[in-house]
Motif scaffolding. Structure first.
Motif, PDB file in Angstrom:
ATOM      1  N   MET A   1       0.842  -1.190   0.000  1.00 50.26           N
ATOM      2  CA  MET A   1       0.000   0.000   0.000  1.00 50.26           C
ATOM      3  C   MET A   1       0.878   1.242   0.000  1.00 50.26           C
ATOM      4  SD  MET A   1      -3.485  -0.152   0.696  1.00 50.26           S
ATOM      5  CE  MET A   1      -4.665  -1.349   1.145  1.00 50.26           C
ATOM      6  N   THR A   2       0.493   2.182  -0.833  1.00 55.85           N
ATOM      7  CA  THR A   2       1.126   3.491  -0.844  1.00 55.85           C
ATOM      8  C   THR A   2       0.141   4.467  -0.226  1.00 55.85           C
ATOM      9  OG1 THR A   2       2.333   2.970  -2.858  1.00 55.85           O
ATOM     10  CG2 THR A   2       2.125   5.297  -2.296  1.00 55.85           C
ATOM     11  N   VAL A   3       0.631   5.351   0.632  1.00 54.62           N
ATOM     12  CA  VAL A   3      -0.231   6.340   1.270  1.00 54.62           C
ATOM     13  C   VAL A   3      -0.033   7.676   0.574  1.00 54.62           C
ATOM     14  CG1 VAL A   3      -0.816   7.537   3.406  1.00 54.62           C
ATOM     15  CG2 VAL A   3      -0.088   5.135   3.479  1.00 54.62           C
ATOM     16  N   HIS A   4      -1.138   8.231   0.107  1.00 53.08           N
ATOM     17  CA  HIS A   4      -1.151   9.545  -0.530  1.00 53.08           C
ATOM     18  C   HIS A   4      -1.781  10.509   0.474  1.00 53.08           C
ATOM     19  CE1 HIS A   4      -0.140   7.589  -4.310  1.00 53.08           C
ATOM     20  NE2 HIS A   4      -1.048   6.685  -3.982  1.00 53.08           N
ATOM     21  N   ASN A   5      -1.033  11.527   0.849  1.00 55.56           N
ATOM     22  CA  ASN A   5      -1.515  12.503   1.822  1.00 55.56           C
ATOM     23  C   ASN A   5      -1.883  13.800   1.123  1.00 55.56           C
ATOM     24  OD1 ASN A   5      -1.075  10.971   4.302  1.00 55.56           O
ATOM     25  ND2 ASN A   5       1.081  11.122   3.755  1.00 55.56           N
ATOM     26  N   GLY A   6      -2.657  14.606   1.802  1.00 56.88           N
ATOM     27  CA  GLY A   6      -3.039  15.893   1.241  1.00 56.88           C
ATOM     28  C   GLY A   6      -3.989  16.611   2.152  1.00 56.88           C
ATOM     29  N   GLY A   7      -4.768  17.496   1.569  1.00 58.27           N
ATOM     30  CA  GLY A   7      -5.739  18.245   2.343  1.00 58.27           C
ATOM     31  C   GLY A   7      -6.021  19.584   1.704  1.00 58.27           C
ATOM     32  N   CYS A   8      -6.642  20.429   2.486  1.00 53.46           N
ATOM     33  CA  CYS A   8      -6.962  21.758   1.983  1.00 53.46           C
ATOM     34  C   CYS A   8      -5.716  22.632   2.006  1.00 53.46           C
ATOM     35  CB  CYS A   8      -8.103  22.368   2.786  1.00 53.46           C
ATOM     36  SG  CYS A   8      -7.683  22.776   4.492  1.00 53.46           S
ATOM     37  N   HIS A   9      -5.802  23.807   1.445  1.00 52.21           N
ATOM     38  CA  HIS A   9      -4.657  24.709   1.319  1.00 52.21           C
ATOM     39  C   HIS A   9      -4.151  25.205   2.667  1.00 52.21           C
ATOM     40  CE1 HIS A   9      -2.540  28.442  -0.027  1.00 52.21           C
ATOM     41  NE2 HIS A   9      -2.079  27.574  -0.907  1.00 52.21           N
ATOM     42  N   CYS A  10      -5.049  25.522   3.598  1.00 54.50           N
ATOM     43  CA  CYS A  10      -4.633  26.081   4.887  1.00 54.50           C
ATOM     44  C   CYS A  10      -4.259  25.015   5.913  1.00 54.50           C
ATOM     45  CB  CYS A  10      -5.713  27.003   5.448  1.00 54.50           C
ATOM     46  SG  CYS A  10      -7.199  26.161   6.038  1.00 54.50           S
ATOM     47  N   GLY A  11      -4.531  23.748   5.626  1.00 55.36           N
ATOM     48  CA  GLY A  11      -4.151  22.662   6.527  1.00 55.36           C
ATOM     49  C   GLY A  11      -5.205  22.272   7.541  1.00 55.36           C
ATOM     50  N   ASN A  12      -6.364  22.899   7.524  1.00 58.77           N
ATOM     51  CA  ASN A  12      -7.418  22.538   8.469  1.00 58.77           C
ATOM     52  C   ASN A  12      -7.949  21.127   8.237  1.00 58.77           C
ATOM     53  OD1 ASN A  12      -9.313  23.174  10.639  1.00 58.77           O
ATOM     54  ND2 ASN A  12     -10.853  23.159   9.026  1.00 58.77           N
ATOM     55  N   ILE A  13      -8.055  20.733   6.981  1.00 57.62           N
ATOM     56  CA  ILE A  13      -8.532  19.395   6.629  1.00 57.62           C
ATOM     57  C   ILE A  13      -7.353  18.630   6.054  1.00 57.62           C
ATOM     58  CG2 ILE A  13     -10.168  18.039   5.281  1.00 57.62           C
ATOM     59  CD1 ILE A  13     -11.850  20.650   5.004  1.00 57.62           C
ATOM     60  N   ARG A  14      -7.052  17.467   6.630  1.00 56.29           N
ATOM     61  CA  ARG A  14      -5.951  16.631   6.157  1.00 56.29           C
ATOM     62  C   ARG A  14      -6.516  15.303   5.684  1.00 56.29           C
ATOM     63  NH1 ARG A  14      -2.390  18.849   4.109  1.00 56.29           N
ATOM     64  NH2 ARG A  14      -1.099  17.013   4.260  1.00 56.29           N
ATOM     65  N   LEU A  15      -5.899  14.757   4.642  1.00 66.15           N
ATOM     66  CA  LEU A  15      -6.326  13.502   4.041  1.00 66.15           C
ATOM     67  C   LEU A  15      -5.190  12.488   4.073  1.00 66.15           C
ATOM     68  CD1 LEU A  15      -7.831  15.024   0.770  1.00 66.15           C
ATOM     69  CD2 LEU A  15      -9.107  14.344   2.807  1.00 66.15           C
ATOM     70  N   ALA A 101      -6.649  17.629  -4.286  1.00 62.06           N
ATOM     71  CA  ALA A 101      -6.335  17.998  -2.909  1.00 62.06           C
ATOM     72  C   ALA A 101      -5.191  17.155  -2.330  1.00 62.06           C
ATOM     73  CB  ALA A 101      -7.579  17.860  -2.038  1.00 62.06           C
ATOM     74  N   LEU A 102      -4.622  16.245  -3.115  1.00 62.68           N
ATOM     75  CA  LEU A 102      -3.516  15.413  -2.632  1.00 62.68           C
ATOM     76  C   LEU A 102      -2.183  16.090  -2.922  1.00 62.68           C
ATOM     77  CD1 LEU A 102      -4.822  11.914  -3.785  1.00 62.68           C
ATOM     78  CD2 LEU A 102      -4.891  12.900  -1.473  1.00 62.68           C
ATOM     79  N   ASP A 103      -1.219  15.881  -2.040  1.00 65.78           N
ATOM     80  CA  ASP A 103       0.100  16.491  -2.213  1.00 65.78           C
ATOM     81  C   ASP A 103       0.796  15.999  -3.481  1.00 65.78           C
ATOM     82  OD1 ASP A 103      -0.350  17.797   0.196  1.00 65.78           O
ATOM     83  OD2 ASP A 103       0.789  16.329   1.369  1.00 65.78           O
ATOM     84  N   ASP A 104       0.586  14.724  -3.815  1.00 66.78           N
ATOM     85  CA  ASP A 104       1.231  14.151  -5.005  1.00 66.78           C
ATOM     86  C   ASP A 104       0.247  13.990  -6.165  1.00 66.78           C
ATOM     87  OD1 ASP A 104      -0.273  12.084  -3.932  1.00 66.78           O
ATOM     88  OD2 ASP A 104       1.394  10.669  -3.791  1.00 66.78           O
ATOM     89  N   ARG A 105      -0.633  14.964  -6.317  1.00 63.94           N
ATOM     90  CA  ARG A 105      -1.698  14.914  -7.328  1.00 63.94           C
ATOM     91  C   ARG A 105      -1.184  14.674  -8.739  1.00 63.94           C
ATOM     92  NH1 ARG A 105      -1.708  19.153  -4.613  1.00 63.94           N
ATOM     93  NH2 ARG A 105      -0.649  21.027  -5.265  1.00 63.94           N
ATOM     94  N   GLU A 106       0.054  15.079  -9.033  1.00 62.08           N
ATOM     95  CA  GLU A 106       0.598  14.885 -10.387  1.00 62.08           C
ATOM     96  C   GLU A 106       0.777  13.403 -10.714  1.00 62.08           C
ATOM     97  OE1 GLU A 106       3.911  14.942  -7.534  1.00 62.08           O
ATOM     98  OE2 GLU A 106       2.264  16.345  -7.866  1.00 62.08           O
TER      99      GLU A 106
END
Length: 152
Positions: A1-15, A101-106
């Motif tokens: 499993m690979t974990v893809h992290n991310g969230g909103c721009h201000c950091g209030n919501i994290r994924l 909204a993911l950090d590695d969206r590319e």
């Protein structure tokens, strides 16, 4: 499993989106409803994966429900980013993630497939989401708000 992290721009919501699927091969959907097109959504789900959502400040979480009222769309009130949608509640809750909204969206580079769900009945829409969307957990100080919103 690979974990893809991310969230909103201000950091209030994290994924956190763990999946065994290759992001370059994952099907990306571009729903053609007015909400998704206005947000430029590129949605993905792995029925064998999972989505974890953490919300720091519940006052900055906007839960939006429209159309057939079968899902809650999570938007940050602070920075305006749409991060995910949740259908169902409790252990039966399922979600899609907006890969934008993911950090590695590319890495999610497959051309989005335009989809229209307007002809679905409420029951068909719920059944599709139960089978195609992924399990979801909501954590953090705002979990009670989000869990209440998705169950009600």
């Amino acid at each position: 499993m690979t974990v893809h992290n991310g969230g909103c721009h201000c950091g209030n919501i994290r994924l956190s989106f763990p999946t065994a699927l290759d992001p370059a091969a994952m099907e990306i959907r571009a729903c053609q409803c007015s909400f998704c097109t206005r947000h430029g959504s590129r949605a993905a789900a792995d029925a064998g994966g999972r989505l974890a959502i953490s919300v720091e400040d519940k006052a900055r979480l906007q839960v939006y429900r429209f159309g057939l009222h079968t899902a809650d769309y999570l938007i940050c009130r602070e920075c305006g980013v749409y991060v995910a949608a949740i259908a169902g509640d409790g252990a039966d809750a399922r979600a899609i993630v907006n890969v934008n909204a993911l950090d590695d969206r590319e890495l999610f580079c497959r051309e989005p497939i335009p989809v229209r769900y307007d002809a679905e009945t409420r029951e068909q829409r719920l059944a599709r989401r139960r089978s195609a969307w992924m399990p979801v957990e909501v954590h953090g100080r705002a979990a009670e708000l989000a869990n209440a919103a998705i169950s009600g």
